[in-house]
Design a protein around this motif. Structure first.
Motif, PDB file in Angstrom:
ATOM      1  N   ASP A 195       0.833  -1.197   0.000  1.00  0.00           N
ATOM      2  CA  ASP A 195       0.000   0.000   0.000  1.00  0.00           C
ATOM      3  C   ASP A 195       0.873   1.254   0.000  1.00  0.00           C
ATOM      4  O   ASP A 195       0.577   2.213  -0.719  1.00  0.00           O
ATOM      5  CB  ASP A 195      -0.929   0.008   1.214  1.00  0.00           C
ATOM      6  CG  ASP A 195      -1.930   1.146   1.140  1.00  0.00           C
ATOM      7  OD1 ASP A 195      -2.896   1.037   0.363  1.00  0.00           O
ATOM      8  OD2 ASP A 195      -1.717   2.173   1.835  1.00  0.00           O
ATOM      9  N   ASP A 196       1.948   1.252   0.786  1.00  0.00           N
ATOM     10  CA  ASP A 196       2.856   2.402   0.809  1.00  0.00           C
ATOM     11  C   ASP A 196       3.394   2.700  -0.578  1.00  0.00           C
ATOM     12  O   ASP A 196       3.282   3.828  -1.065  1.00  0.00           O
ATOM     13  CB  ASP A 196       4.034   2.144   1.767  1.00  0.00           C
ATOM     14  CG  ASP A 196       3.659   2.251   3.236  1.00  0.00           C
ATOM     15  OD1 ASP A 196       2.569   2.786   3.549  1.00  0.00           O
ATOM     16  OD2 ASP A 196       4.460   1.789   4.078  1.00  0.00           O
ATOM     17  N   VAL A 197       3.976   1.706  -1.241  1.00  0.00           N
ATOM     18  CA  VAL A 197       4.574   1.971  -2.552  1.00  0.00           C
ATOM     19  C   VAL A 197       3.512   2.265  -3.611  1.00  0.00           C
ATOM     20  O   VAL A 197       3.766   3.036  -4.540  1.00  0.00           O
ATOM     21  CB  VAL A 197       5.533   0.850  -3.008  1.00  0.00           C
ATOM     22  CG1 VAL A 197       6.699   0.735  -2.047  1.00  0.00           C
ATOM     23  CG2 VAL A 197       4.849  -0.466  -3.202  1.00  0.00           C
ATOM     24  N   ASN A 229       1.030   4.054  -3.177  1.00  0.00           N
ATOM     25  CA  ASN A 229       0.641   5.453  -2.975  1.00  0.00           C
ATOM     26  C   ASN A 229       1.838   6.393  -2.957  1.00  0.00           C
ATOM     27  O   ASN A 229       1.759   7.498  -2.415  1.00  0.00           O
ATOM     28  CB  ASN A 229      -0.168   5.575  -1.681  1.00  0.00           C
ATOM     29  CG  ASN A 229      -1.531   4.941  -1.849  1.00  0.00           C
ATOM     30  OD1 ASN A 229      -2.347   5.413  -2.625  1.00  0.00           O
ATOM     31  ND2 ASN A 229      -1.774   3.844  -1.146  1.00  0.00           N
ATOM     32  N   GLY A 230       2.958   5.966  -3.555  1.00  0.00           N
ATOM     33  CA  GLY A 230       4.115   6.830  -3.727  1.00  0.00           C
ATOM     34  C   GLY A 230       4.951   7.052  -2.484  1.00  0.00           C
ATOM     35  O   GLY A 230       5.773   7.969  -2.451  1.00  0.00           O
ATOM     36  N   ARG A 231       4.754   6.225  -1.454  1.00  0.00           N
ATOM     37  CA  ARG A 231       5.555   6.357  -0.232  1.00  0.00           C
ATOM     38  C   ARG A 231       6.593   5.238  -0.176  1.00  0.00           C
ATOM     39  O   ARG A 231       6.403   4.177  -0.772  1.00  0.00           O
ATOM     40  CB  ARG A 231       4.652   6.265   1.008  1.00  0.00           C
ATOM     41  CG  ARG A 231       3.612   7.356   1.105  1.00  0.00           C
ATOM     42  CD  ARG A 231       2.792   7.241   2.389  1.00  0.00           C
ATOM     43  NE  ARG A 231       2.114   5.970   2.556  1.00  0.00           N
ATOM     44  CZ  ARG A 231       0.883   5.697   2.130  1.00  0.00           C
ATOM     45  NH1 ARG A 231       0.186   6.626   1.478  1.00  0.00           N
ATOM     46  NH2 ARG A 231       0.335   4.509   2.342  1.00  0.00           N
ATOM     47  N   GLN A 232       7.646   5.472   0.569  1.00  0.00           N
ATOM     48  CA  GLN A 232       8.605   4.410   0.858  1.00  0.00           C
ATOM     49  C   GLN A 232       7.933   3.413   1.796  1.00  0.00           C
ATOM     50  O   GLN A 232       7.099   3.799   2.622  1.00  0.00           O
ATOM     51  CB  GLN A 232       9.847   4.994   1.545  1.00  0.00           C
ATOM     52  CG  GLN A 232      10.699   5.838   0.631  1.00  0.00           C
ATOM     53  CD  GLN A 232      11.327   5.005  -0.477  1.00  0.00           C
ATOM     54  OE1 GLN A 232      11.820   3.896  -0.249  1.00  0.00           O
ATOM     55  NE2 GLN A 232      11.299   5.520  -1.686  1.00  0.00           N
ATOM     56  N   PHE A 287       7.147   1.416   5.032  1.00  0.00           N
ATOM     57  CA  PHE A 287       7.312   1.888   6.406  1.00  0.00           C
ATOM     58  C   PHE A 287       8.484   1.230   7.105  1.00  0.00           C
ATOM     59  O   PHE A 287       8.954   1.707   8.139  1.00  0.00           O
ATOM     60  CB  PHE A 287       6.011   1.666   7.205  1.00  0.00           C
ATOM     61  CG  PHE A 287       5.707   0.232   7.515  1.00  0.00           C
ATOM     62  CD1 PHE A 287       6.093  -0.335   8.720  1.00  0.00           C
ATOM     63  CD2 PHE A 287       5.049  -0.572   6.592  1.00  0.00           C
ATOM     64  CE1 PHE A 287       5.817  -1.666   9.001  1.00  0.00           C
ATOM     65  CE2 PHE A 287       4.768  -1.891   6.872  1.00  0.00           C
ATOM     66  CZ  PHE A 287       5.159  -2.440   8.079  1.00  0.00           C
ATOM     67  N   THR A 344       9.411  -1.146  -4.675  1.00  0.00           N
ATOM     68  CA  THR A 344       9.557   0.160  -5.315  1.00  0.00           C
ATOM     69  C   THR A 344       8.172   0.573  -5.814  1.00  0.00           C
ATOM     70  O   THR A 344       7.254  -0.246  -5.832  1.00  0.00           O
ATOM     71  CB  THR A 344      10.546   0.103  -6.504  1.00  0.00           C
ATOM     72  OG1 THR A 344       9.965  -0.663  -7.558  1.00  0.00           O
ATOM     73  CG2 THR A 344      11.893  -0.491  -6.090  1.00  0.00           C
ATOM     74  N   PRO A 345       8.026   1.813  -6.242  1.00  0.00           N
ATOM     75  CA  PRO A 345       6.703   2.239  -6.735  1.00  0.00           C
ATOM     76  C   PRO A 345       6.175   1.427  -7.919  1.00  0.00           C
ATOM     77  O   PRO A 345       4.975   1.345  -8.131  1.00  0.00           O
ATOM     78  CB  PRO A 345       6.927   3.700  -7.124  1.00  0.00           C
ATOM     79  CG  PRO A 345       8.063   4.143  -6.280  1.00  0.00           C
ATOM     80  CD  PRO A 345       8.956   2.937  -6.148  1.00  0.00           C
ATOM     81  N   ARG A 362      -0.457   3.127  14.239  1.00  0.00           N
ATOM     82  CA  ARG A 362      -1.268   3.673  13.140  1.00  0.00           C
ATOM     83  C   ARG A 362      -2.289   2.629  12.721  1.00  0.00           C
ATOM     84  O   ARG A 362      -2.070   1.425  12.916  1.00  0.00           O
ATOM     85  CB  ARG A 362      -0.410   4.080  11.943  1.00  0.00           C
ATOM     86  CG  ARG A 362       0.222   2.912  11.206  1.00  0.00           C
ATOM     87  CD  ARG A 362       0.954   3.389   9.955  1.00  0.00           C
ATOM     88  NE  ARG A 362       1.380   2.281   9.130  1.00  0.00           N
ATOM     89  CZ  ARG A 362       1.603   2.362   7.837  1.00  0.00           C
ATOM     90  NH1 ARG A 362       1.461   3.500   7.210  1.00  0.00           N
ATOM     91  NH2 ARG A 362       1.989   1.320   7.156  1.00  0.00           N
TER      92      ARG A 362
END
Length: 144
Positions: free
Chosen positions: A46-48, A50-53, A55, A68-69, A135
Protein backbone atom coordinates in the motif's frame (compact mmCIF):
# COMPACT_ATOMS: atom_id res chain seq x y z
CA UNK A 1 -1.89 -18.79 -8.39
CA UNK A 2 -4.01 -20.91 -6.11
CA UNK A 3 -3.52 -21.86 -2.47
CA UNK A 4 -4.33 -24.94 -0.44
CA UNK A 5 -3.37 -26.58 2.85
CA UNK A 6 -1.12 -29.61 3.25
CA UNK A 7 -1.52 -32.46 5.76
CA UNK A 8 0.32 -30.38 8.39
CA UNK A 9 -2.11 -27.45 7.91
CA UNK A 10 0.56 -25.37 6.20
CA UNK A 11 0.02 -23.40 2.99
CA UNK A 12 0.80 -24.70 -0.46
CA UNK A 13 0.66 -22.84 -3.77
CA UNK A 14 0.17 -23.87 -7.35
CA UNK A 15 1.18 -21.85 -10.39
CA UNK A 16 0.62 -22.41 -14.08
CA UNK A 17 3.45 -20.07 -15.07
CA UNK A 18 6.98 -20.77 -13.78
CA UNK A 19 7.80 -17.07 -13.50
CA UNK A 20 5.54 -16.97 -10.41
CA UNK A 21 7.50 -19.70 -8.62
CA UNK A 22 9.53 -17.24 -6.47
CA UNK A 23 6.33 -15.41 -5.53
CA UNK A 24 4.63 -18.62 -4.44
CA UNK A 25 7.63 -19.69 -2.37
CA UNK A 26 7.87 -16.22 -0.76
CA UNK A 27 4.21 -16.27 0.22
CA UNK A 28 4.14 -19.81 1.61
CA UNK A 29 7.54 -19.81 3.37
CA UNK A 30 8.32 -16.22 4.33
CA UNK A 31 4.79 -15.06 5.09
CA UNK A 32 3.53 -18.60 5.70
CA UNK A 33 0.65 -18.70 8.23
CA UNK A 34 1.64 -15.49 10.03
CA UNK A 35 -1.03 -12.82 9.84
CA UNK A 36 1.28 -10.10 11.15
CA UNK A 37 3.84 -10.81 8.42
CA UNK A 38 1.10 -10.67 5.80
CA UNK A 39 -0.11 -7.40 7.35
CA UNK A 40 3.44 -6.04 6.96
CA UNK A 41 3.51 -7.03 3.29
CA UNK A 42 0.07 -5.51 2.68
CA UNK A 43 1.10 -2.25 4.36
CA UNK A 44 4.32 -2.11 2.32
CA UNK A 45 2.51 -2.70 -0.95
CA UNK A 46 0.00 0.00 0.00
CA UNK A 47 2.86 2.40 0.81
CA UNK A 48 4.57 1.97 -2.55
CA UNK A 49 1.24 1.99 -4.40
CA UNK A 50 0.64 5.45 -2.98
CA UNK A 51 4.11 6.83 -3.73
CA UNK A 52 5.56 6.36 -0.23
CA UNK A 53 8.61 4.41 0.86
CA UNK A 54 7.74 1.18 2.69
CA UNK A 55 7.31 1.89 6.41
CA UNK A 56 10.07 -0.65 7.16
CA UNK A 57 12.70 -2.70 5.33
CA UNK A 58 11.65 -6.29 4.67
CA UNK A 59 13.53 -8.51 7.09
CA UNK A 60 13.84 -12.22 6.45
CA UNK A 61 16.20 -15.14 6.59
CA UNK A 62 14.70 -16.57 3.40
CA UNK A 63 14.20 -13.77 0.86
CA UNK A 64 15.60 -10.38 -0.03
CA UNK A 65 12.53 -8.31 -0.94
CA UNK A 66 12.60 -4.81 -2.39
CA UNK A 67 9.46 -2.72 -2.82
CA UNK A 68 9.56 0.16 -5.31
CA UNK A 69 6.70 2.24 -6.74
CA UNK A 70 6.65 0.06 -9.87
CA UNK A 71 7.93 -3.37 -8.92
CA UNK A 72 8.59 -5.84 -6.15
CA UNK A 73 11.72 -7.92 -6.55
CA UNK A 74 12.24 -11.21 -4.74
CA UNK A 75 15.51 -13.11 -4.36
CA UNK A 76 15.70 -16.37 -2.45
CA UNK A 77 18.77 -16.14 -0.19
CA UNK A 78 19.40 -19.88 -0.41
CA UNK A 79 18.60 -20.60 -4.05
CA UNK A 80 20.30 -18.17 -6.43
CA UNK A 81 18.13 -19.22 -9.38
CA UNK A 82 14.89 -18.45 -7.51
CA UNK A 83 14.05 -14.81 -8.11
CA UNK A 84 11.43 -12.67 -9.74
CA UNK A 85 10.24 -9.16 -10.38
CA UNK A 86 6.55 -8.39 -10.38
CA UNK A 87 4.49 -5.25 -11.02
CA UNK A 88 3.06 -3.68 -7.86
CA UNK A 89 -0.60 -4.14 -8.94
CA UNK A 90 0.03 -7.84 -9.51
CA UNK A 91 1.67 -8.29 -6.08
CA UNK A 92 -1.13 -6.30 -4.43
CA UNK A 93 -3.79 -8.57 -5.96
CA UNK A 94 -1.95 -11.77 -4.97
CA UNK A 95 -1.26 -10.51 -1.41
CA UNK A 96 -4.94 -9.66 -0.97
CA UNK A 97 -5.91 -13.16 -2.16
CA UNK A 98 -3.32 -14.71 0.14
CA UNK A 99 -4.72 -12.73 3.09
CA UNK A 100 -8.21 -14.03 2.32
CA UNK A 101 -6.79 -17.55 2.11
CA UNK A 102 -5.06 -17.20 5.51
CA UNK A 103 -8.24 -15.89 7.12
CA UNK A 104 -10.20 -18.83 5.69
CA UNK A 105 -7.85 -21.40 7.25
CA UNK A 106 -9.18 -23.20 10.34
CA UNK A 107 -8.16 -21.63 13.64
CA UNK A 108 -5.49 -23.46 15.61
CA UNK A 109 -7.68 -23.93 18.65
CA UNK A 110 -5.11 -26.01 20.53
CA UNK A 111 -2.89 -22.93 20.89
CA UNK A 112 -3.36 -20.64 23.87
CA UNK A 113 -3.13 -16.93 23.11
CA UNK A 114 -2.71 -14.19 25.66
CA UNK A 115 -3.41 -11.24 23.38
CA UNK A 116 -7.17 -10.97 22.73
CA UNK A 117 -8.00 -14.69 22.96
CA UNK A 118 -11.64 -13.66 22.58
CA UNK A 119 -11.05 -12.63 18.94
CA UNK A 120 -10.15 -14.67 15.88
CA UNK A 121 -6.37 -14.81 15.45
CA UNK A 122 -6.35 -12.48 12.44
CA UNK A 123 -8.29 -9.77 14.32
CA UNK A 124 -6.02 -10.03 17.36
CA UNK A 125 -2.96 -9.80 15.10
CA UNK A 126 -4.43 -6.78 13.32
CA UNK A 127 -4.88 -4.99 16.65
CA UNK A 128 -1.36 -5.95 17.69
CA UNK A 129 0.02 -4.72 14.35
CA UNK A 130 -1.73 -1.37 14.80
CA UNK A 131 -0.53 -1.12 18.39
CA UNK A 132 3.04 -1.90 17.34
CA UNK A 133 3.15 0.59 14.46
CA UNK A 134 0.97 3.23 16.17
CA UNK A 135 -1.27 3.67 13.14
CA UNK A 136 -4.35 2.08 11.64
CA UNK A 137 -3.52 -0.54 9.05
CA UNK A 138 -3.96 0.96 5.56
CA UNK A 139 -6.23 -1.94 4.56
CA UNK A 140 -8.62 -1.39 7.47
CA UNK A 141 -12.02 -0.75 5.94
CA UNK A 142 -10.97 -2.19 2.58
CA UNK A 143 -9.91 -5.80 3.10
CA UNK A 144 -10.90 -6.23 6.74
Amino acid sequence: MTFSIDQFKLPLYQVDDERYEALGVWLTTDISIYFRVCLDALAMIDDVSNGRQPFEEWSSDKFDVHFTPDRVSLQNQWLEFQHGEYPVPEIREVLERYWRFLVSMPERTHLIREYHPDLPQWQADLLLWEETWKRPHPYRGRLF
